[in-house]
Design a protein around this motif. Sequence first.
Motif, PDB file in Angstrom:
ATOM      1  N   PHE A 118       0.841  -1.193   0.000  1.00 27.99           N
ATOM      2  CA  PHE A 118       0.000   0.000   0.000  1.00 27.99           C
ATOM      3  C   PHE A 118       0.878   1.244   0.000  1.00 27.99           C
ATOM      4  O   PHE A 118       1.778   1.379   0.827  1.00 27.99           O
ATOM      5  N   SER A 120       1.358   5.449   0.289  1.00 26.33           N
ATOM      6  CA  SER A 120       0.756   6.551   1.035  1.00 26.33           C
ATOM      7  C   SER A 120      -0.029   7.444   0.084  1.00 26.33           C
ATOM      8  O   SER A 120       0.391   7.688  -1.044  1.00 26.33           O
ATOM      9  N   ASP A 121      -1.176   7.908   0.559  1.00 24.79           N
ATOM     10  CA  ASP A 121      -2.050   8.741  -0.261  1.00 24.79           C
ATOM     11  C   ASP A 121      -2.694   9.794   0.646  1.00 24.79           C
ATOM     12  O   ASP A 121      -3.311   9.434   1.650  1.00 24.79           O
ATOM     13  N   LEU A 124      -6.250   8.991   1.390  1.00 26.49           N
ATOM     14  CA  LEU A 124      -6.584   7.695   1.984  1.00 26.49           C
ATOM     15  C   LEU A 124      -5.793   7.380   3.247  1.00 26.49           C
ATOM     16  O   LEU A 124      -6.191   6.522   4.025  1.00 26.49           O
ATOM     17  N   GLY A 125      -4.670   8.059   3.433  1.00 23.28           N
ATOM     18  CA  GLY A 125      -3.862   7.820   4.622  1.00 23.28           C
ATOM     19  C   GLY A 125      -2.494   7.262   4.275  1.00 23.28           C
ATOM     20  O   GLY A 125      -2.168   7.019   3.109  1.00 23.28           O
ATOM     21  N   GLY A 127       0.702   4.621   4.039  1.00 23.73           N
ATOM     22  CA  GLY A 127       0.774   3.230   3.610  1.00 23.73           C
ATOM     23  C   GLY A 127       0.628   2.275   4.776  1.00 23.73           C
ATOM     24  O   GLY A 127      -0.037   1.234   4.668  1.00 23.73           O
ATOM     25  N   LYS A 129      -1.002   2.785   7.606  1.00 29.94           N
ATOM     26  CA  LYS A 129      -2.392   2.798   8.076  1.00 29.94           C
ATOM     27  C   LYS A 129      -3.276   1.962   7.150  1.00 29.94           C
ATOM     28  O   LYS A 129      -4.091   1.152   7.615  1.00 29.94           O
ATOM     29  N   ARG A 130      -3.112   2.149   5.853  1.00 31.73           N
ATOM     30  CA  ARG A 130      -3.922   1.406   4.890  1.00 31.73           C
ATOM     31  C   ARG A 130      -3.627  -0.091   4.980  1.00 31.73           C
ATOM     32  O   ARG A 130      -4.537  -0.924   4.884  1.00 31.73           O
ATOM     33  N   GLU A 133      -5.381  -1.614   8.010  1.00 30.40           N
ATOM     34  CA  GLU A 133      -6.815  -1.820   7.778  1.00 30.40           C
ATOM     35  C   GLU A 133      -7.049  -3.066   6.927  1.00 30.40           C
ATOM     36  O   GLU A 133      -7.966  -3.853   7.191  1.00 30.40           O
ATOM     37  N   TYR A 134      -6.210  -3.244   5.920  1.00 30.83           N
ATOM     38  CA  TYR A 134      -6.350  -4.414   5.047  1.00 30.83           C
ATOM     39  C   TYR A 134      -6.033  -5.703   5.805  1.00 30.83           C
ATOM     40  O   TYR A 134      -6.709  -6.722   5.622  1.00 30.83           O
ATOM     41  N   ASN A 188       4.343  -1.019   5.273  1.00 31.96           N
ATOM     42  CA  ASN A 188       3.185  -0.835   4.386  1.00 31.96           C
ATOM     43  C   ASN A 188       2.902  -2.057   3.513  1.00 31.96           C
ATOM     44  O   ASN A 188       2.231  -1.954   2.483  1.00 31.96           O
TER      45      ASN A 188
END
Length: 234
Positions: A118, A120-121, A124-125, A127, A129-130, A133-134, A188
């Motif tokens: 993932f 970083s965006d 969206l948050g 990398g 953090k994403r 969540e995944y 990430n």
Amino acid sequence: MHRSAPRLARILACATVPVVLVAGCSSGSDKKDDKNAGGSARPGSPSASPTVAAAKFSKLPDVCSTLSGKTVDDLVPKAQNKKGKALPSADTNTSASCLWSGLDKFDYRSLTVSLKLFRSDPGLGSGDKRAGEYAAQQASRAATAGKVTDPKTEKVAGIGDEATTVSTKEKKDGDDFRDQTVVVRTANVVITLQYDGAGYETAKAPDAADLLKDAKSAAKEAVGAIGKGAKTGA
């Protein structure tokens, strides 16, 4: 025109001060004008764009190289392809899976390693953090997929930045399967390692605790491979 002494002295004093202080030397009427001007609307300054922490990894390593040949031999005896079978992916830089399976007499084993990266965006948050969540979603899926029964989920320490194990049972075509899933986040990147076993014909179903122990060991090895083989950078 006659000027009062105090006003004349004030004008002379202001003639010698630096430019940045001239505003303080205005007359009473000037102050009134400044006050009125200050009441007018001023355009607001543009808001700063949101920022997120840069992602540690920017590209995945070869997924089929995350486990050593010895590990494959130990976990999947008589593997059909010791180098593993890479599963289809639209972009192996960010998502990739590799499968090993084998049948040793009547003992069946299947091992899959899946990697998901993932970036970083700002919208969206980060990398990390994403990825977190995944990882939570993957653990939930493992506990409810198909017709699995008796799910046992546990947080474990010492594997990546965070890890969860999910143990389930499943019956396929009359045979009892023991399924072990380890979901790990390292920075990430999310590693989902699934290790399944069954005993065909007269063979007994494998011990779930032994499968889980091997799955966690393999997951640790995969984390190390990510650290060494993944390309770093946002």
